[in-house]
Design an enzyme around this catalytic site. Sequence first.
Site, mmCIF file in Angstrom:
data_model
loop_
_atom_site.group_PDB
_atom_site.id
_atom_site.type_symbol
_atom_site.label_atom_id
_atom_site.label_comp_id
_atom_site.label_asym_id
_atom_site.label_seq_id
_atom_site.Cartn_x
_atom_site.Cartn_y
_atom_site.Cartn_z
ATOM 1 N N HIS A 273 0.820 -1.215 0.000
ATOM 2 C CA HIS A 273 0.000 0.000 0.000
ATOM 3 C C HIS A 273 0.856 1.270 0.000
ATOM 4 O O HIS A 273 0.727 2.110 -0.866
ATOM 5 C CB HIS A 273 -0.938 0.020 1.205
ATOM 6 C CG HIS A 273 -1.968 -1.030 1.129
ATOM 7 N ND1 HIS A 273 -2.991 -0.983 0.219
ATOM 8 C CD2 HIS A 273 -2.121 -2.177 1.834
ATOM 9 C CE1 HIS A 273 -3.744 -2.052 0.361
ATOM 10 N NE2 HIS A 273 -3.246 -2.802 1.337
ATOM 11 N N LEU A 292 10.001 11.688 -19.071
ATOM 12 C CA LEU A 292 11.290 12.282 -19.440
ATOM 13 C C LEU A 292 11.213 12.834 -20.866
ATOM 14 O O LEU A 292 11.713 13.931 -21.156
ATOM 15 C CB LEU A 292 12.398 11.239 -19.340
ATOM 16 C CG LEU A 292 12.865 10.911 -17.911
ATOM 17 C CD1 LEU A 292 13.695 9.639 -17.891
ATOM 18 C CD2 LEU A 292 13.675 12.078 -17.338
ATOM 19 N N PRO A 300 14.882 7.053 -26.306
ATOM 20 C CA PRO A 300 14.679 6.119 -27.414
ATOM 21 C C PRO A 300 13.443 5.260 -27.191
ATOM 22 O O PRO A 300 12.796 5.353 -26.155
ATOM 23 C CB PRO A 300 15.937 5.268 -27.391
ATOM 24 C CG PRO A 300 16.352 5.279 -25.961
ATOM 25 C CD PRO A 300 15.958 6.613 -25.396
#
EC number: 2.3.3.8
Lengths: 608, 422
Positions: A273, A292, A300
């Site tokens: 949890h 990102l 890539p």
Amino acid sequence: MATGQLFSRTTQALFYNYKQLPIQRMLDFDFLCGRETPSVAGVINPGSEGFQKLFFGQEEIAIPVHSTVEAACEAHPTADVFINFASFRSAAASSMAALKQPTVRVVAIIAEGVPESDTKQLIAYARANNKVVIGPATVGGIQAGAFKIGDTAGTIDNIIHCKLYRPGSIGFVSKSGGMSNELYNTIARVTDGIYEGIAIGGDVFPGSTLSDHVLRFNNIPQVKMIAVLGELGGRDEYSLVEALKQGKVTKPVVAWVSGTCARLFKSEVQFGHAGAKSGGEKESAQAKNQALRDAGAVVPTSYEAFETVIRETFEKLVEEGKISPVKEATPPQIPEDLNTAIKSGKVRAPTHIISTISDDRGEEPCYAGVPMSSIVEQGLGVGDVISLLWFKRSLPRYCAKFIEICIMLCADHGPCVSGAHNSIVTARAGKDLVSSLVSGLLTIGPRFGGAIDDAARYFKDAYDRGLTPYEFVEGMKKKGVRVPGIGHRIKRGDNRDKRVELLQRFARSNFPSVKYMEYAVQVETYTLSKANNLVMNVDGAIGSLFLDLLAGSGMFTKQEIDEIVEIGYLNGLFVLARSIGLIGHTFDQKRLKQPLYRHPWEDVLYTK
Amino acid sequence: MVRALLKRLVSNTLTVAGKSQHHQLRRLNIHEYQGAELMSKYGINVPKGVAVSSAEEIKKAIQEVFPNENELVVKSQILAGGRGLGTFKNGLKGGVHIVKADEADQIAGKMLGQILVTKQTGPQGKVVSKVYICEKLALINEMYFAITLDRKTAGPIIIACSKGGTSIEDLAEKYPDMIIKVPIDVFQGITDEDAAKVVDGLALKAADKKAAIDQVKKLYELFCACDCTLLEINPLAETSDSQLVAADAKLNFDDNAAYRQKEIFAYRDPTQEDPREVAAAKADLNYIGLDGEIGCMVNGAGLAMATMDIIKLHGGTPANFLDVGGNASESQVVEAFKILTSDEKVKAILVNIFGGIMRCDIIASGIVNAAKQVSLKVPVVVRLEGTNVDQGKRILKESGMTLVTAEDLDDAAEKAVKAAAS
């Protein structure tokens, strides 16, 4: 957390918990980079002090060893990096001790498995005092051409292959140490190489984070682009995302988060949890890669494409003229260790000792090629062991038995003979066993116990030349030499030496030939005709019978027999045998708690 | 479970460093009754309960512990969630039942020794060797309480919510204003003010505040003393007689602290673990079983991850995660091959090694010898890179074994997927 460069070509480290290989790898790296000073200033090894010898290029250097962190820091105030190779049990305590030293700026913790509550304290202290912790559970990091932590980047071959001996333009940070090796390789292949690489370590709470190092790289002018290899789990990558979004990172960032496969792990269904409180999906590799990418990093589509985007990003920088060409240098050859070179067949070295009688290198020691277990299993005795170690061959059982009888007969001859007397006096002077033993042994020579060899020599020479007992004895008399092996202080022609009789009886019933003994008996018969005390003594019996053993067993060539008599093997029998008695006398005196021996005045003739 | 996964995945760093202190990183899970036992030892109020392992013991246990109860809760003890909605292989529905006291032995008898299948156990299920019999509480208020380690504040943090009973994610969504966070100074420990702040956040209805502060401090004491990484009480409840009770708890422990928490780690129940993982642990290998068809043998967890990512990219699925570490001995490599080949699901094996500290020639001869000792029925694809790679490749080539060599990771994954499909 420092905001710029952590290391330089003059950085020196203190190394906690001495490990020869990683330190030698650091020093080899130093040499490869042409550093003037070794990167390890001192070693801390709790409880020991002194020096450790290591190589710096061709030269051997002594690196000081200290027993405490405090002492090491005091002795090396310019060493500001602390490399901790302690076990996971003690890494936290020693790291804290290092962080508390004003001279230490960076602490790298190699151990994996430091309890998290302990790491938390290290992080809290480092934050409050503006220090850097790399790790735990890391291989470390490297600044190309300048400084390397421990085993970073693997072997020297790998370092040369990845051109880590000179700086390039890429700043690289990853969690995994193993993958950083792989990436150093990749980056060397498609760019001008690494400027600095850090593995932050795999713990849930690393001492410094991916974004900490990316921000630092952004402040280092020589770093032109930054490569980041993340992993699923944790939220580290999001602080990097934040930094990118806020424009804090101005250099191109190429990134990949491993673990896109993680959904296959059945353990994922056990998602706890609290660990999930921020949303499990957000910690997945897919989500982090996307975040990102959205924040402006070059990401890539797969790990294999990581290499391509690194190359493309670098080439763009080259086109823009942002990369100044790297000065290539040929690194010096690291002298190979002698052992490695010999193993690979590159060099040969002369040995300094030659040995032919025993070998302790295999699974069990061998005496003249016979393994210990076979000696014990066959029920062999001391005589057989002497055969193997002295004569380098297994002699027939009767020969071994004869040797054993000789040893038994010569083991002792009472406390009054010079050897025993010396041992007793020495033992009573409070000296140890070995001193007492050798003081007795040192009396063995031409007058005491040394006659067996001479007896054998003269009897052999006379017999072989075909001299009659008369010619032999008279010849010796002319030369003024007493016939060795003949004559006794107490025994007489009608009261023979019991030991001689025993030997002769054994030989007669066991030896194939006793020609030397018979010759000695003839000599004795002649000498007895001159004086009643010129009986054959034990030296004469052993000497002549040993000649029979050598010649009659068929195990020795003529040259070998000559050599054995020449070297003085037979005296060896006496030394060995009498050691038993001398040790006995020593123990006896010690047991009796005898005081220091002093010879009485009355027993000395004082004269002028 | 990202935490545990991560730990396994990153355990390579140490072996890469060429160190000998490798120790097994395995997640400790403890049973519900063990957690309750531990908490009551630290003075935390828990529902009264007793664990039994045979139907015969039950009557006696009930007489001793619950002489006056009408209703009892019977809970099967397995190390997986979803018990309430699970089904036994013998047909019994539900791993948790509320029954009349005199029926408890009957229902427990149907659970003991049986296999319970839940959403989390997988189709093979897990054996129930103990049931936990508890009093049925009358709860008037359910709250949430947790202690965990926090990145931002670099120390433990207490999270509390005046609502509870559902997951913290749901709570965060529905009642974001009711959640309070109280960071604890790692050097100073919990203060009365910290505990009072937490109790205020819980907004108690009936229970005594002083007693509640005491309970919070005891929970923190347990968290520190037992090297917990997570202590979650959900619900933390108030009963009709104004008691504060930890009605259900989840405890996670720091595996790294196993060496100083011998007592807690003795709670481990190997009957609840994957036998392949147990075998791997014995050989000091990191292994996680998956359901795919390609067995992976890799050195370093980072590389393992990259390998599996690429297998997936090429349309295959990994059968496992097997990290031999950076310093694997030949015997470890043999053991790894044994584990891989014993799995019938494995249709191909992919060996992916980067020789950093280790040299490829040594790895290659290890692989060749291991392959000779273990009869290989499936194709093996090998990709080597790093120190002495050429020598390593030559050894593989000259071994005469039917090993498929690959140029790079991509090539290797492609070949392995193809081999597994054929």
